[in-house]
Scaffold this motif. Structure first.
Motif, PDB file in Angstrom:
ATOM      1  N   MET A 171       0.854  -1.202   0.000  1.00 16.87           N
ATOM      2  CA  MET A 171       0.000   0.000   0.000  1.00 16.87           C
ATOM      3  C   MET A 171       0.883   1.243   0.000  1.00 16.87           C
ATOM      4  N   ASN A 172       0.633   2.148  -0.975  1.00 14.02           N
ATOM      5  CA  ASN A 172       1.430   3.359  -1.010  1.00 14.02           C
ATOM      6  C   ASN A 172       0.882   4.401  -0.034  1.00 14.02           C
ATOM      7  N   ASN A 173       1.615   5.492   0.090  1.00 16.21           N
ATOM      8  CA  ASN A 173       1.269   6.502   1.086  1.00 16.21           C
ATOM      9  C   ASN A 173      -0.091   7.140   0.843  1.00 16.21           C
ATOM     10  N   LEU A 174      -0.399   7.443  -0.419  1.00 14.67           N
ATOM     11  CA  LEU A 174      -1.661   8.114  -0.711  1.00 14.67           C
ATOM     12  C   LEU A 174      -2.853   7.217  -0.432  1.00 14.67           C
ATOM     13  N   ASP A 175      -2.727   5.919  -0.760  1.00 12.53           N
ATOM     14  CA  ASP A 175      -3.821   4.981  -0.455  1.00 12.53           C
ATOM     15  C   ASP A 175      -4.028   4.873   1.054  1.00 12.53           C
ATOM     16  N   ALA A 176      -2.932   4.807   1.804  1.00 13.29           N
ATOM     17  CA  ALA A 176      -3.034   4.723   3.266  1.00 13.29           C
ATOM     18  C   ALA A 176      -3.657   5.997   3.835  1.00 13.29           C
ATOM     19  N   LEU A 177      -3.284   7.146   3.273  1.00 11.19           N
ATOM     20  CA  LEU A 177      -3.855   8.412   3.747  1.00 11.19           C
ATOM     21  C   LEU A 177      -5.344   8.471   3.449  1.00 11.19           C
ATOM     22  N   THR A 178      -5.742   8.012   2.280  1.00  8.45           N
ATOM     23  CA  THR A 178      -7.160   8.018   1.915  1.00  8.45           C
ATOM     24  C   THR A 178      -7.973   7.163   2.877  1.00  8.45           C
ATOM     25  N   GLN A 179      -7.451   5.992   3.211  1.00  5.97           N
ATOM     26  CA  GLN A 179      -8.159   5.122   4.142  1.00  5.97           C
ATOM     27  C   GLN A 179      -8.178   5.694   5.560  1.00  5.97           C
ATOM     28  N   ALA A 180      -7.139   6.448   5.900  1.00  8.11           N
ATOM     29  CA  ALA A 180      -7.037   6.983   7.254  1.00  8.11           C
ATOM     30  C   ALA A 180      -7.780   8.301   7.435  1.00  8.11           C
ATOM     31  N   LEU A 181      -8.249   8.918   6.367  1.00  9.56           N
ATOM     32  CA  LEU A 181      -8.877  10.235   6.478  1.00  9.56           C
ATOM     33  C   LEU A 181     -10.057  10.280   7.449  1.00  9.56           C
ATOM     34  N   ILE A 219      -2.107  10.289  13.635  1.00  5.18           N
ATOM     35  CA  ILE A 219      -0.919  10.466  12.799  1.00  5.18           C
ATOM     36  C   ILE A 219       0.090   9.358  13.079  1.00  5.18           C
ATOM     37  N   GLU A 220       0.213   8.960  14.331  1.00  7.19           N
ATOM     38  CA  GLU A 220       1.103   7.850  14.667  1.00  7.19           C
ATOM     39  C   GLU A 220       0.610   6.547  14.048  1.00  7.19           C
ATOM     40  N   ASN A 221      -0.721   6.358  14.003  1.00  6.79           N
ATOM     41  CA  ASN A 221      -1.274   5.181  13.335  1.00  6.79           C
ATOM     42  C   ASN A 221      -0.978   5.216  11.846  1.00  6.79           C
ATOM     43  N   LEU A 222      -1.042   6.402  11.242  1.00 10.47           N
ATOM     44  CA  LEU A 222      -0.714   6.532   9.824  1.00 10.47           C
ATOM     45  C   LEU A 222       0.748   6.169   9.574  1.00 10.47           C
ATOM     46  N   ARG A 223       1.612   6.580  10.468  1.00 10.34           N
ATOM     47  CA  ARG A 223       3.023   6.224  10.333  1.00 10.34           C
ATOM     48  C   ARG A 223       3.213   4.709  10.415  1.00 10.34           C
ATOM     49  N   ASP A 224       2.485   4.071  11.332  1.00  8.50           N
ATOM     50  CA  ASP A 224       2.607   2.621  11.473  1.00  8.50           C
ATOM     51  C   ASP A 224       2.133   1.894  10.212  1.00  8.50           C
ATOM     52  N   SER A 225       1.079   2.422   9.586  1.00  8.74           N
ATOM     53  CA  SER A 225       0.521   1.745   8.404  1.00  8.74           C
ATOM     54  C   SER A 225       1.358   1.979   7.150  1.00  8.74           C
ATOM     55  N   THR A 226       2.035   3.114   7.065  1.00 12.83           N
ATOM     56  CA  THR A 226       2.846   3.409   5.880  1.00 12.83           C
ATOM     57  C   THR A 226       4.311   3.081   6.078  1.00 12.83           C
ATOM     58  N   GLY A 227       4.767   3.112   7.316  1.00 12.65           N
ATOM     59  CA  GLY A 227       6.191   2.940   7.577  1.00 12.65           C
ATOM     60  C   GLY A 227       7.019   4.134   7.162  1.00 12.65           C
ATOM     61  N   GLY A 283       4.669  14.755   8.389  1.00 14.06           N
ATOM     62  CA  GLY A 283       4.508  15.927   7.524  1.00 14.06           C
ATOM     63  C   GLY A 283       3.037  16.298   7.390  1.00 14.06           C
ATOM     64  N   ILE A 284       2.173  15.290   7.244  1.00 10.67           N
ATOM     65  CA  ILE A 284       0.730  15.539   7.218  1.00 10.67           C
ATOM     66  C   ILE A 284       0.268  16.136   8.546  1.00 10.67           C
ATOM     67  N   GLY A 285       0.790  15.591   9.652  1.00 10.12           N
ATOM     68  CA  GLY A 285       0.418  16.114  10.961  1.00 10.12           C
ATOM     69  C   GLY A 285       0.821  17.564  11.143  1.00 10.12           C
ATOM     70  N   LEU A 286       2.040  17.898  10.712  1.00  8.73           N
ATOM     71  CA  LEU A 286       2.491  19.289  10.819  1.00  8.73           C
ATOM     72  C   LEU A 286       1.591  20.220  10.021  1.00  8.73           C
ATOM     73  N   LEU A 287       1.200  19.800   8.837  1.00 11.51           N
ATOM     74  CA  LEU A 287       0.362  20.637   7.983  1.00 11.51           C
ATOM     75  C   LEU A 287      -1.003  20.878   8.627  1.00 11.51           C
ATOM     76  N   ILE A 288      -1.596  19.828   9.185  1.00 13.12           N
ATOM     77  CA  ILE A 288      -2.922  19.973   9.793  1.00 13.12           C
ATOM     78  C   ILE A 288      -2.853  20.880  11.020  1.00 13.12           C
ATOM     79  N   TYR A 289      -1.860  20.668  11.869  1.00 12.26           N
ATOM     80  CA  TYR A 289      -1.714  21.527  13.048  1.00 12.26           C
ATOM     81  C   TYR A 289      -1.491  22.987  12.629  1.00 12.26           C
ATOM     82  N   PHE A 290      -0.701  23.193  11.568  1.00 20.12           N
ATOM     83  CA  PHE A 290      -0.444  24.557  11.108  1.00 20.12           C
ATOM     84  C   PHE A 290      -1.727  25.229  10.634  1.00 20.12           C
ATOM     85  N   VAL A 291      -2.547  24.518   9.880  1.00 26.21           N
ATOM     86  CA  VAL A 291      -3.786  25.096   9.368  1.00 26.21           C
ATOM     87  C   VAL A 291      -4.708  25.481  10.526  1.00 26.21           C
TER      88      VAL A 291
END
Length: 248
Positions: free
Chosen positions: A1-11, A174-182, A189-197
């Motif tokens: 599973m690539n990063n974008l697929d994992a992010l889509t499932q984790a949204l 975000i930690e779960n996303l890291r575990d699923s993507t490795g 990076g996604i976490g930083l962006l969301i916190y910044f927004v």
């Protein structure tokens, strides 16, 4: 599973985590504001019996770690027979910690109002409560908004400790996303962006609140003028701007 697929499932889970983070932020900020106003004003009291306990609370919660405080509330209180819900525990810890910092902001802002204002209010026969409510606080409020805005952003970032007390907040997801993507770089990076927004939107809201408070004191443009997309080129606006430039 690539990063974008994992992010889509984790949204959906990330969205739930954002809601928990916002709940902690809003609840903690509301409690912190109440405590800041209460402790900040009582810390100015001339009576030591009133001022002393306020100073003790302020220094205690400023001088101890937020992480230790939230651990104490969540893990130690049950040993004493008091079990708190995780969300309430997070809000309480955040409110107590940042309320203590906010109390110093309130105290400093009220003390910075010129003494002549207080002397004039005394001459007019205002009671201490009337002086605070009608003279001191309206002027101090405009001064305390910028540092309170900084504390609000810090409080938002402080909600990350809630992941240590079983809350599935944004940091937890975000930690779960890291575990699923490795991929640590991608996930955080996604976490930083969301916190910044979120932090940027909170800062914008506080800036608008500051503009409104200053306008009520006659020290800046109205909220409508601030939000206007096009500059106001009317004769009245130009004349007002010229008067501000030539004012001493």
């Amino acid at each position: 599973m690539n990063n974008l697929d994992a992010l889509t499932q984790a949204l959906p889970r990330i969205g739930d985590g954002i809601l928990i983070t916002l709940e902690l932020t809003v609840g903690g900020a509301a409690l912190a504001l109440v405590l800041a106003l209460t402790l900040g004003t009582t810390a100015r009291a001339g009576n030591l019996a009133i001022r002393g306990p306020a100073r003790v609370l302020i220094e205690f919660f400023r001088g101890t770690s937020l992480l230790v405080q939230i651990f104490w509330l969540f893990y130690v209180l049950p040993l004493l027979g008091y079990q708190l819900a995780p969300v309430f525990c997070g809000i309480l810890a955040l409110g107590l910690n940042y309320g203590a910092y906010g109390a110093e902001v309130v105290r400093g802002a009220v003390n910075s109002v010129p003494k002549a204002q207080t002397e004039a209010a005394v001459a007019l026969g205002f009671s201490p409560w009337q002086r605070l409510r009608r003279i001191l606080f309206p002027q101090a409020w405009a001064l305390m908004i910028p540092p309170l805005a900084n504390l609000l952003v810090h409080l938002l970032k402080g909600t990350a400790v809630a992941s240590y007390i079983t809350l599935q907040d944004l940091t937890f997801e975000i930690e779960n996303l890291r575990d699923s993507t490795g991929d640590t770089l991608f996930a955080f990076g996604i976490g930083l962006l969301i916190y910044f927004v979120i932090a940027y939107l909170l800062s914008l809201g506080m800036n608008l609140l500051e503009a409104r408070a200053k306008h009520k004191l006659g020290r800046g443009p109205s909220l409508r003028e601030v939000l206007r997309l096009a500059p106001d080129t009317s004769l009245d606006a130009v004349a007002g701007s010229a008067r501000q430039k030539v004012a001493p």
